[in-house]
Design an enzyme around this catalytic site. Structure first.
Site, PDB file in Angstrom:
ATOM      1  N   HIS A   1       0.874  -1.186   0.000  1.00 31.19           N
ATOM      2  CA  HIS A   1       0.000   0.000   0.000  1.00 31.19           C
ATOM      3  C   HIS A   1       0.906   1.230   0.000  1.00 31.19           C
ATOM      4  O   HIS A   1       1.644   1.443  -0.957  1.00 31.19           O
ATOM      5  CB  HIS A   1      -0.919  -0.121   1.220  1.00 31.19           C
ATOM      6  CG  HIS A   1      -2.052   0.844   1.274  1.00 31.19           C
ATOM      7  ND1 HIS A   1      -2.389   1.676   0.262  1.00 31.19           N
ATOM      8  CD2 HIS A   1      -2.955   1.104   2.263  1.00 31.19           C
ATOM      9  CE1 HIS A   1      -3.442   2.403   0.608  1.00 31.19           C
ATOM     10  NE2 HIS A   1      -3.798   2.079   1.833  1.00 31.19           N
TER      11      HIS A   1
ATOM     12  N   HIS B   1      -2.536  -2.264  -9.864  1.00 34.73           N
ATOM     13  CA  HIS B   1      -3.480  -1.667  -8.933  1.00 34.73           C
ATOM     14  C   HIS B   1      -4.738  -2.502  -8.916  1.00 34.73           C
ATOM     15  O   HIS B   1      -5.148  -3.015  -9.965  1.00 34.73           O
ATOM     16  CB  HIS B   1      -3.802  -0.222  -9.357  1.00 34.73           C
ATOM     17  CG  HIS B   1      -4.352   0.592  -8.238  1.00 34.73           C
ATOM     18  ND1 HIS B   1      -5.679   0.565  -7.910  1.00 34.73           N
ATOM     19  CD2 HIS B   1      -3.750   1.413  -7.347  1.00 34.73           C
ATOM     20  CE1 HIS B   1      -5.870   1.360  -6.876  1.00 34.73           C
ATOM     21  NE2 HIS B   1      -4.718   1.880  -6.508  1.00 34.73           N
TER      22      HIS B   1
ATOM     23  N   ASP C   1       2.813   5.397  -6.944  1.00 37.08           N
ATOM     24  CA  ASP C   1       4.060   5.233  -6.199  1.00 37.08           C
ATOM     25  C   ASP C   1       5.286   5.073  -7.085  1.00 37.08           C
ATOM     26  O   ASP C   1       6.410   5.107  -6.585  1.00 37.08           O
ATOM     27  CB  ASP C   1       3.961   4.001  -5.285  1.00 37.08           C
ATOM     28  CG  ASP C   1       2.991   4.243  -4.161  1.00 37.08           C
ATOM     29  OD1 ASP C   1       3.025   5.344  -3.598  1.00 37.08           O
ATOM     30  OD2 ASP C   1       2.181   3.356  -3.869  1.00 37.08           O
TER      31      ASP C   1
HETATM   32  N1  CMC Z   1       4.545  -7.053 -10.513  1.00 37.33           N
HETATM   33  C1  CMC Z   1       4.416  -8.256 -11.119  1.00 37.33           C
HETATM   34  N2  CMC Z   1       3.261  -8.918 -11.228  1.00 37.33           N
HETATM   35  C2  CMC Z   1       2.179  -8.330 -10.694  1.00 37.33           C
HETATM   36  C3  CMC Z   1       2.229  -7.072 -10.042  1.00 37.33           C
HETATM   37  C4  CMC Z   1       3.482  -6.433  -9.979  1.00 37.33           C
HETATM   38  N3  CMC Z   1       3.599  -5.243  -9.394  1.00 37.33           N
HETATM   39  N4  CMC Z   1       1.001  -6.733  -9.610  1.00 37.33           N
HETATM   40  C5  CMC Z   1       0.205  -7.745  -9.969  1.00 37.33           C
HETATM   41  N5  CMC Z   1       0.898  -8.715 -10.615  1.00 37.33           N
HETATM   42  C6  CMC Z   1       0.377  -9.934 -11.225  1.00 37.33           C
HETATM   43  C7  CMC Z   1       0.020 -10.949 -10.150  1.00 37.33           C
HETATM   44  O1  CMC Z   1       1.108 -11.801  -9.861  1.00 37.33           O
HETATM   45  C8  CMC Z   1      -1.118 -11.689 -10.831  1.00 37.33           C
HETATM   46  O2  CMC Z   1      -0.584 -12.569 -11.779  1.00 37.33           O
HETATM   47  P1  CMC Z   1      -1.292 -13.990 -12.080  1.00 37.33           P
HETATM   48  O3  CMC Z   1      -2.626 -13.649 -12.672  1.00 37.33           O
HETATM   49  O4  CMC Z   1      -0.366 -14.681 -13.018  1.00 37.33           O
HETATM   50  O5  CMC Z   1      -1.401 -14.685 -10.753  1.00 37.33           O
HETATM   51  C9  CMC Z   1      -1.851 -10.584 -11.587  1.00 37.33           C
HETATM   52  O6  CMC Z   1      -0.849  -9.595 -11.852  1.00 37.33           O
HETATM   53  C10 CMC Z   1      -2.998  -9.956 -10.815  1.00 37.33           C
HETATM   54  O7  CMC Z   1      -2.479  -9.448  -9.600  1.00 37.33           O
HETATM   55  P2  CMC Z   1      -3.202  -9.502  -8.209  1.00 37.33           P
HETATM   56  O8  CMC Z   1      -2.172  -9.759  -7.130  1.00 37.33           O
HETATM   57  O9  CMC Z   1      -4.384 -10.407  -8.258  1.00 37.33           O
HETATM   58  O10 CMC Z   1      -3.715  -8.022  -8.089  1.00 37.33           O
HETATM   59  P3  CMC Z   1      -4.249  -7.325  -6.790  1.00 37.33           P
HETATM   60  O11 CMC Z   1      -5.364  -6.451  -7.224  1.00 37.33           O
HETATM   61  O12 CMC Z   1      -4.516  -8.289  -5.704  1.00 37.33           O
HETATM   62  O13 CMC Z   1      -2.990  -6.455  -6.323  1.00 37.33           O
HETATM   63  C11 CMC Z   1      -1.502  -4.714  -5.949  1.00 37.33           C
HETATM   64  C12 CMC Z   1      -2.883  -5.108  -6.493  1.00 37.33           C
HETATM   65  C13 CMC Z   1      -1.371  -3.187  -5.990  1.00 37.33           C
HETATM   66  C14 CMC Z   1      -1.384  -5.144  -4.467  1.00 37.33           C
HETATM   67  C15 CMC Z   1      -0.414  -5.388  -6.800  1.00 37.33           C
HETATM   68  O14 CMC Z   1      -0.518  -4.974  -8.136  1.00 37.33           O
HETATM   69  C16 CMC Z   1       0.981  -5.130  -6.250  1.00 37.33           C
HETATM   70  O15 CMC Z   1       1.426  -5.830  -5.331  1.00 37.33           O
HETATM   71  N6  CMC Z   1       1.707  -4.115  -6.826  1.00 37.33           N
HETATM   72  C17 CMC Z   1       3.016  -3.776  -6.315  1.00 37.33           C
HETATM   73  C18 CMC Z   1       2.877  -2.955  -5.057  1.00 37.33           C
HETATM   74  C19 CMC Z   1       2.412  -1.541  -5.330  1.00 37.33           C
HETATM   75  O16 CMC Z   1       2.937  -0.871  -6.216  1.00 37.33           O
HETATM   76  N7  CMC Z   1       1.450  -1.070  -4.515  1.00 37.33           N
HETATM   77  C20 CMC Z   1       0.958   0.297  -4.593  1.00 37.33           C
HETATM   78  C21 CMC Z   1      -0.472   0.364  -4.977  1.00 37.33           C
HETATM   79  S1  CMC Z   1      -0.976   2.024  -5.431  1.00 37.33           S
HETATM   80  C22 CMC Z   1      -0.886   2.926  -3.987  1.00 37.33           C
HETATM   81  C23 CMC Z   1      -1.985   2.609  -3.068  1.00 37.33           C
HETATM   82  O17 CMC Z   1      -3.129   2.943  -3.373  1.00 37.33           O
HETATM   83  O18 CMC Z   1      -1.680   2.011  -2.028  1.00 37.33           O
END
Ligand code: CMC
Length: 429
Positions: free
Chosen positions: A268, A307, A363
């Protein structure tokens, strides 16, 4: 004729039900009537991480994740970032409308005259180890504020509520700056009332021996714009923590401490810190393909990408990317920028990221700006918490005033052992 209802047939019993649809939702509680017999509790939904569950009706922030739209109270984020100030946006979030001059002056004056903290807060911060993370200090110190304002527990009283909201918006920068100065072993700098919200924060962080610290106008405006971009983001992890903890009717200082703790996590608000560490670890452009390969095989994530809601370019990230250029004009270019730009270019032309709709989020570039302004990476999530306080408070008050809300109490599917008798320790295998 089309009807706003959903017909459901329970194939276990053959019975059919008609559930109303309003605003694109069915009510989870309408499922409870669907039972196999009188002993059946009734149907529930299973939604870990609340991927498809609306927890409230809100009039504060609108996001269209597919189109990359973000609006506060109907105003597009791009317009607010260009034309408004953080304090005006805070007023808008809290009150629903942009202020007139008189309203703005009163609000700005209230915030400005509540920036000081009780002297005991300083002694409290003194108790942290010299290398304590400023976000840990912020979480604990905001929670401690509730002990200074015991009346804050009267959350049903508008005047009391509003007084704490002003105090929180005003004191977060002071506590944040004190935490930072503590980690440097430097004396705390008291707020300066004739500086802007962002300018005063810069002074509390940066001033050393100057009689009067005058913030650089470009950096002051850039920080204020970053504050606007971070002010609210509807039901994200920290905001839902604020609502959930606040639903127990605890005082807002304790609820903001919980929200700040939620924001601390690397998925986050801690992501901007993680981005910088990642860029440093990559070290040079030629090592990007190797890094991307690792991410694609599941060894870590590309921080600052992806996201839960945005499935296109985060509109905040667009503005942050432009801001970076403006800031680097003053500070000189952050050498990690080239790695970030190349990383973005490669990721956005790679099917792994394109097919998963992973774009830079807010970010990805903000950390580069903060670093160029001289903030250490530990301060990045703190710089997110300061402006998000206005959003948390607007959402908190909306929750308190919403007659449909009760103490948040989700359900579970119990998967543990069925009843068994206690066995004395001496007889256990
Ligand atoms: N790098 C590589 N792969 C990713 C990433 C990433 N940053 N984000 C998502 N994926 C992949 C994930 O592994 C999954 O792949 P598969 O379908 O093969 O299993 C697919 O994309 C869908 O991801 P998810 O984990 O189901 O997506 P989510 O909605 O649960 O997660 C997130 C959203 C923001 C937690 C995630 O994208 C992440 O961890 N990003 C990196 C951390 C980050 O930059 N966070 C800041 C968010 S914006 C500021 C805020 O509002 O807090």
């Amino acid at each position: 004729m089309a009807k706003d209802t959903l017909s459901v047939t329970d194939n276990r019993t053959g019975k059919s039900y008609e559930l109303p649809i309003a605003d694109g939702c069915i009510r989870a509680m309408d499922l409870r009537q669907i039972k196999t017999g009188t002993q059946d509790f009734g149907l529930m939904t299973y939604d870990p991480a609340l991927l498809n569950t609306s927890i409230c009706r809100s009039t504060i922030t609108y996001i269209d994740g597919d189109k990359g739209v973000l609006m506060y109270r109907g105003y597009p984020i791009e317009q607010l970032a260009e034309k408004s100030t953080y304090l005006e946006v805070a007023y808008l979030l809290l009150n629903g409308e942009l202020p007139g001059q008189k309203q703005y002056d009163e609000f700005a004056n209230s915030v400005t005259t509540h920036t000081f903290v009780h002297e005991n807060i300083k002694s409290f911060i003194e108790g942290f180890r010299y290398d304590a993370h400023p976000m840990g200090m912020l979480v604990a110190t905001v929670a401690a504020l509730s002990t200074f304002y015991p009346e804050a527990k009267l959350v049903g009283d508008r005047a009391t509520r509003r007084a704490q909201m002003i105090r929180l918006i005003a004191k977060m920068p002071t506590i944040a700056a004190f935490s930072y100065r503590h980690s440097l072993g430097m004396p705390y700098v008291y707020p300066v009332n004739d500086l802007s919200f962002a300018g005063n924060f810069l002074a509390m962080v940066k001033r050393i021996a100057e009689v009067r610290y005058t913030p650089n106008k470009t950096l002051e405006r850039a920080l204020d714009t970053l504050f606007i971009l971070h002010a609210d983001h509807e039901q994200n992890c920290s905001t839902s923590a604020m609502r959930q903890v606040g639903s127990s009717r605890v005082d807002p200082y304790s609820a903001v401490a919980a929200a700040t703790a939620a924001l601390y996590g690397p998925l986050h608000g801690g992501a901007n810190e993680a981005v910088l560490r990642m860029l440093k670890e990559i070290g040079s452009k030629d090592r990007i393909p190797e890094f991307i390969k690792k991410v694609k095989t599941g060894e870590g994530k590309l921080m600052g990408f992806g996201h839960r809601v945005y499935k296109s370019y985060d509109p905040r990230a667009k503005r942050v990317k432009q801001l970076a250029d403006e800031v680097f004009e003053v500070t000189g270019k952050n050498p990690l920028l080239d790695i970030a730009l190349e990383l973005e270019r490669i990721a956005l032309s790679d099917d792994y990221f394109v097919s998963r709709k992973l774009y830079p989020n807010v970010d990805f570039y903000s950390g580069l700006i903060y670093q160029a302004m001289g903030f250490p990476v530990d301060m990045f999530p703190v710089l997110f918490a300061i402006p998000r306080t206005a959003g948390w408070l607007a959402q908190w008050e909306e929750m308190i005033l919403d007659e449909e809300q009760k103490i948040a109490r989700p359900r579970q599917i119990y998967m543990g052992s069925s009843k068994r008798d206690y066995v004395a320790m001496s007889e256990r295998k």
